[in-house]
Design an enzyme around this catalytic site. Structure first.
Site, mmCIF file in Angstrom:
data_model
loop_
_atom_site.group_PDB
_atom_site.id
_atom_site.type_symbol
_atom_site.label_atom_id
_atom_site.label_comp_id
_atom_site.label_asym_id
_atom_site.label_seq_id
_atom_site.Cartn_x
_atom_site.Cartn_y
_atom_site.Cartn_z
ATOM 1 N N GLN A 213 -22.942 -136.636 -42.424
ATOM 2 C CA GLN A 213 -22.562 -136.063 -41.138
ATOM 3 C C GLN A 213 -23.243 -134.721 -40.893
ATOM 4 O O GLN A 213 -23.106 -134.160 -39.809
ATOM 5 C CB GLN A 213 -21.043 -135.871 -41.079
ATOM 6 C CG GLN A 213 -20.249 -137.152 -41.152
ATOM 7 C CD GLN A 213 -18.758 -136.921 -41.286
ATOM 8 O OE1 GLN A 213 -18.140 -137.402 -42.221
ATOM 9 N NE2 GLN A 213 -18.162 -136.177 -40.372
ATOM 10 N N PHE A 244 -15.639 -140.091 -41.257
ATOM 11 C CA PHE A 244 -14.279 -139.556 -41.230
ATOM 12 C C PHE A 244 -14.139 -138.217 -41.953
ATOM 13 O O PHE A 244 -13.057 -137.855 -42.399
ATOM 14 C CB PHE A 244 -13.282 -140.570 -41.818
ATOM 15 C CG PHE A 244 -13.343 -141.921 -41.172
ATOM 16 C CD1 PHE A 244 -13.025 -142.094 -39.836
ATOM 17 C CD2 PHE A 244 -13.744 -143.031 -41.898
ATOM 18 C CE1 PHE A 244 -13.101 -143.337 -39.228
ATOM 19 C CE2 PHE A 244 -13.813 -144.283 -41.307
ATOM 20 C CZ PHE A 244 -13.496 -144.436 -39.969
ATOM 21 N N GLU A 248 -19.263 -135.035 -44.626
ATOM 22 C CA GLU A 248 -19.647 -133.749 -44.042
ATOM 23 C C GLU A 248 -20.281 -132.849 -45.093
ATOM 24 O O GLU A 248 -21.390 -132.376 -44.938
ATOM 25 C CB GLU A 248 -18.431 -133.061 -43.421
ATOM 26 C CG GLU A 248 -18.784 -131.724 -42.774
ATOM 27 C CD GLU A 248 -17.624 -131.101 -42.034
ATOM 28 O OE1 GLU A 248 -17.724 -129.903 -41.690
ATOM 29 O OE2 GLU A 248 -16.617 -131.780 -41.785
ATOM 30 N N ARG A 326 -7.149 -124.247 -40.190
ATOM 31 C CA ARG A 326 -6.782 -125.122 -39.080
ATOM 32 C C ARG A 326 -5.337 -125.600 -39.206
ATOM 33 O O ARG A 326 -4.642 -125.777 -38.199
ATOM 34 C CB ARG A 326 -7.745 -126.311 -38.996
ATOM 35 C CG ARG A 326 -7.568 -127.150 -37.740
ATOM 36 C CD ARG A 326 -8.695 -128.157 -37.588
ATOM 37 N NE ARG A 326 -9.905 -127.565 -37.051
ATOM 38 C CZ ARG A 326 -10.244 -127.611 -35.764
ATOM 39 N NH1 ARG A 326 -9.447 -128.179 -34.878
ATOM 40 N NH2 ARG A 326 -11.377 -127.076 -35.355
ATOM 41 N N ARG A 358 -10.811 -136.531 -40.871
ATOM 42 C CA ARG A 358 -10.441 -136.583 -39.463
ATOM 43 C C ARG A 358 -9.142 -135.802 -39.171
ATOM 44 O O ARG A 358 -8.065 -136.173 -39.605
ATOM 45 C CB ARG A 358 -10.270 -138.046 -39.067
ATOM 46 C CG ARG A 358 -10.232 -138.323 -37.586
ATOM 47 C CD ARG A 358 -10.147 -139.819 -37.352
ATOM 48 N NE ARG A 358 -10.438 -140.186 -35.981
ATOM 49 C CZ ARG A 358 -10.566 -141.447 -35.563
ATOM 50 N NH1 ARG A 358 -10.438 -142.436 -36.425
ATOM 51 N NH2 ARG A 358 -10.837 -141.711 -34.303
ATOM 52 N N PHE A 360 -8.918 -132.529 -40.052
ATOM 53 C CA PHE A 360 -9.348 -131.320 -40.756
ATOM 54 C C PHE A 360 -8.230 -130.277 -40.904
ATOM 55 O O PHE A 360 -8.391 -129.117 -40.588
ATOM 56 C CB PHE A 360 -10.531 -130.710 -39.999
ATOM 57 C CG PHE A 360 -11.398 -129.808 -40.826
ATOM 58 C CD1 PHE A 360 -12.335 -130.328 -41.692
ATOM 59 C CD2 PHE A 360 -11.289 -128.440 -40.734
ATOM 60 C CE1 PHE A 360 -13.147 -129.491 -42.453
ATOM 61 C CE2 PHE A 360 -12.087 -127.593 -41.498
ATOM 62 C CZ PHE A 360 -13.012 -128.125 -42.358
ATOM 63 N N ALA A 525 -15.226 -131.910 -36.339
ATOM 64 C CA ALA A 525 -14.363 -131.114 -35.473
ATOM 65 C C ALA A 525 -14.291 -131.666 -34.053
ATOM 66 O O ALA A 525 -14.007 -130.936 -33.110
ATOM 67 C CB ALA A 525 -14.804 -129.647 -35.457
ATOM 68 N N GLU A 727 -10.601 -136.575 -33.225
ATOM 69 C CA GLU A 727 -9.519 -136.177 -34.120
ATOM 70 C C GLU A 727 -8.128 -136.126 -33.505
ATOM 71 O O GLU A 727 -7.155 -136.535 -34.147
ATOM 72 C CB GLU A 727 -9.853 -134.814 -34.733
ATOM 73 C CG GLU A 727 -11.051 -134.856 -35.649
ATOM 74 C CD GLU A 727 -11.421 -133.470 -36.170
ATOM 75 O OE1 GLU A 727 -11.490 -133.301 -37.390
ATOM 76 O OE2 GLU A 727 -11.623 -132.562 -35.349
#
Length: 776
Positions: A213, A244, A248, A326, A358, A360, A525, A727
């Site tokens: 990703q 998902f 990343e 987050r 997904r 995060f 994100a 998300e």
């Protein structure tokens, strides 16, 4: 070209955005012709790599003897940490994660050496004998995050976010609630596992085909591992079979190992993980534990709240810091919390380093306040929806981190869903059913979602794109986002087709490539369409402006009066095909390609104080779910789910509804069946295969899954006023979890708060049932 002229130029066009259109690769998916990395033809001389893994959760690697393994059939070479020419680290933010372990072994499954062989089977067979090559001094292992928190072991310093005087507000409140709650992690379970193919190029160059990703991060980390500059490394990704969040940051060690082996041997090297190894090596959604205390009034209004969140970070930091940030920023969900104190701890354990998934951290933060509000309602004998609505944000209020909640549509959205789902009548019907049914119990819940859109890190909120118009009128687009099945390329192609006024079929999007668009951000994100769509739009508008100027110069009139649409261009009363104008523009030496760039405006964030405006806007949603639970076995079934979700002015309703449906089922799996179990002594992840780790299937989808998109154009200038959809809808199945809790609660006449943790497996439900039955 300013927005007024841009709007006028498109006034007569046939819209290519806002229409339902199949995924651009759907025909390839269903025919089995969509090429993934393992489908790429292997070059002559390609070698295969498998990894030798740590057999212990924690230990000191006293020696590594690889000569005996090197002599086995098919082995070409075996690499250890000492063979990495550059930096032996792939940590995303903090440099605390070695590509290949040395000295200390930090979790069971950690890569220690890489076997390079002529076949994948030979490489795997030799790698499976890893224990024979290691002499290890065992060390005490910390497996559970609760234990690590008690001993003050963290991968990062604790975080604290507060507003007002939470403790004073709690103590002064008429009612108080104190409790704890746990949610488990979740395996990404992408269909295509982690894979990289590294191909040496001339003059020290390296091409890496990587299922990732974040191609730019892979480029940088491979360059560091090789000890070269970034311009010598090219990373390409046409598509992924799912990501998902698991690709990343954690595609990095595999890209680095393949590249180091390819450079050392000067031959292509392919590293494709077996599913079991993928489970054992990589991390997943963070498990969370909560300790909370709240004060509330007679109506159920939250007056003060204090919560401690402890995540299982694993052995290294990875993305645990941003995930916890987050989570803290989503504890409020859709609720106004006047006085609140939040404390976040990223516990260091001898397990896989957990990472993006997904949502995060957003789901882990928001579910805590939902649990609290649900318990408050039960304590007061009120309908949980009434208590939720009472606590919703109003106008002119701000979040605990200081961002104003503008364009707040949660009241209207929930009211619409309450009516369309027939919530009140069904609530009465559920009560009547439960009164007559001693064993089977039904539950119903309606839960809201408010989710912030943007990266927590400001500089990630940027994107670039290239748009090429060829002399025959066909269009090629390249952008920095990655396609993982979510339809990003489809939406970007729609945006470009719309801007140039051509049919969608005239636009083609190519593989993400670090040699085409540089310094890209991760596709994460939920910003893929927001960022890359705007960048591609910028490039297309520049080309359209040049074409308009050319048309006016050739045929009269002004550039502002030129119209593009339906594959045609109208200029000074003359209509000609788009490709004809393009051909003439080429002859007039007009530049027919352009780069585009976009940076999200208005963002600010102070990492030290956890204050600012980290999100460009909020996406909203709500879901009502009805379940039935067998109180003798703990089995349950979702009978019906009604979903209303805010995607702004949808770019592609078909894709957006598909994303909402998929997120709903995936989130339901996290909260009800996907259980991760580590052996308490050895640290082995015992649920490391499909035989022991269960994800939802088509059979778990309810007979009635009613998904609708809420009509609400984005107040912010997002791409065509749309909103992110990746998300936020994963939080919608909170309604399933709290419907199960509602059904269990019915056993005690809704007087006892069920101690139900997530995932709500049959065993967890039975434990909650036993507690409700045993309550006085």
């Amino acid at each position: 070209m300013n927005d007024r002229i841009a709007s006028a130029a498109l006034a007569t066009s046939t819209a290519q955005v806002g229409v339902a259109r199949p995924h651009e690769s759907a025909h390839l998916h269903v025919a089995g012709e969509a090429a993934y990395i393992d489908d790429l033809p292997e070059l002559a001389g390609t070698l295969h790599c498998a990894l030798g893994l740590s057999p212990v959760a924690h230990g000191r690697l006293e020696s590594l003897s690889l000569d005996a393994l090197r002599a086995l059939p098919g082995v070409v070479d075996i690499l250890s940490a000492a063979d990495i020419p550059g930096v032996n680290d792939w940590g995303s933010i903090i440099h605390d994660d070695p590509i290949l372990a040395h000295a200390e072994l930090s979790y069971l499954g950690q890569p220690v050496f890489a076997v390079i062989a002529t076949t994948r089977d030979a490489a795997r067979r030799v790698a499976a004998r890893a224990r024979e090559a290691m002499r290890i001094e065992p060390l005490p292992a910390m497996i559970h995050h609760r234990e690590a928190h008690a001993k003050g072991r963290y991968v990062l310093p604790p975080m604290h976010l507060s507003r007002g005087e939470a403790r004073a507000a709690i103590e002064a409140a008429p009612h108080r609630l104190k409790g704890s709650f746990e949610v488990g992690g979740q395996e990404q379970f992408y269909l295509e596992g982690q894979i990289s193919v590294a191909i040496p190029k001339e003059d020290g160059g390296m091409l890496v085909h990587c299922s990732t990703q974040h191609p730019t991060e892979m480029q940088h980390l491979v360059a560091h591992a090789l000890g070269v500059h970034a311009n010598q490394v090219q990373v390409e990704c046409r598509r992924m079979g799912g990501g998902f969040g698991g690709k990343e940051s954690q595609s990095a060690p595999f890209a680095c190992i393949a590249a180091v082996a390819a450079r050392r041997l000067n031959r292509p090297v392919k590293l494709r993980l077996d599913r079991d190894d993928d489970f054992l090596i990589t991390g997943r959604r963070h498990c969370f534990r909560y300790e909370y205390e709240v004060g509330y009034d007679e109506a159920g209004r939250v007056l003060g709240a204090e919560i401690t969140m402890v995540s299982r970070a694993g052995h290294s930091a990875d993305l645990s810091g941003p995930v916890m940030t987050r989570a803290l920023c989503h504890f409020d969900n859709a609720y106004w919390l006047p006085d609140v104190a939040m404390h976040g701890y990223c516990a260091k354990t001898n397990t896989q380093s957990n990472t993006a998934f997904r949502g995060f951290g957003g789901p882990q933060g928001a579910i805590a306040i939902e649990n609290i509000v649900d318990s408050i309602a039960r304590a007061l004998g009120k309908d949980a929806l009434d208590v939720r609505r009472l606590n919703f944000y109003g106008q002119g209020q701000s979040t605990p981190y200081g961002q104003a909640v503008e364009d707040n549509v949660i009241h209207e959205l929930v009211a619409e869903l309450e009516a369309s789902s027939d919530y009140r009548a069904r609530r009465a019907a559920v009560a009547a059913f439960n009164a007559a049914s001693p064993v089977l119990k039904r539950g119903l819940a309606l839960t809201p979602v408010k989710f912030g859109i943007s990266f927590n890190v400001k500089h990630f909120n940027q994107a670039g794109a290239l748009v090429h118009v060829y002399s025959d009128g066909s269009i090629l687009v390249n952008h920095g986002g990655t396609e993982m099945g979510q339809g990003l390329n489809t939406k970007v192609a729609q945006v470009v087709a719309h801007e140039l006024g051509v049919p969608f079929e005239h636009v083609r999007v190519t593989a993400t490539d670090t040699q085409k668009v540089a310094n890209t951000s991760a596709t994460a994100a939920s910003t893929g369409s927001d960022l890359n769509g705007k960048a591609a739009q910028d490039a297309a508008r520049q080309i359209r402006a040049r074409l308009a100027a050319c048309a006016a110069a050739l045929h009269g009139g002004t550039p502002a009066e030129v119209r593009f649409g339906a594959g045609q261009v109208t200029v000074n009363g003359l209509t000609l095909p788009f490709e004809e104008l393009v051909a003439k523009a080429y002859q007039e030496r007009v530049q027919l390609w352009s780069d585009g760039f976009y940076a999200t405006p208005g963002l600010s964030w102070n990492r030290e104080t956890l204050q600012g405006r980290p999100f460009y806007y909020f996406a909203y949603g709500a879901a009502a779910s009805e379940v039935i639970v067998d109180t003798l076995t703990g089995e349950w079934r979702l009978l019906r789910a009604d979903v209303l979700h805010d995607v702004g002015q949808s770019l592609n309703p078909a894709i957006d509804i598909g994303q909402v449906e998929g997120a709903f089922i995936q989130g339901m799996g996290w909260l009800t069946m996907e259980e991760l179990v580590w052996h308490p002594k050895t640290g082995l992840l015992t649920t490391h295969a499909p035989s022991t780790y269960k994800i939802p299937t088509a059979n778990d989808c309810p007979a009635e899954l009613r998904v609708r998109l809420f009509e609400n154009a984005n107040a912010e200038d997002s791409i065509h006023r749309s909103k992110a959809v990746g998300e936020p809808p994963l939080l919608l199945p909170f309604s399933v979890f709290y419907a199960i809790r509602d059904a269990v609660s019915a056993l005690g006449g809704h007087r006892v708060d069920p101690p139900l943790d997530a995932p709500a497996t049959g065993e967890s439900i039975l434990r909650a049932i036993a507690a409700v039955k045993a309550a006085p």
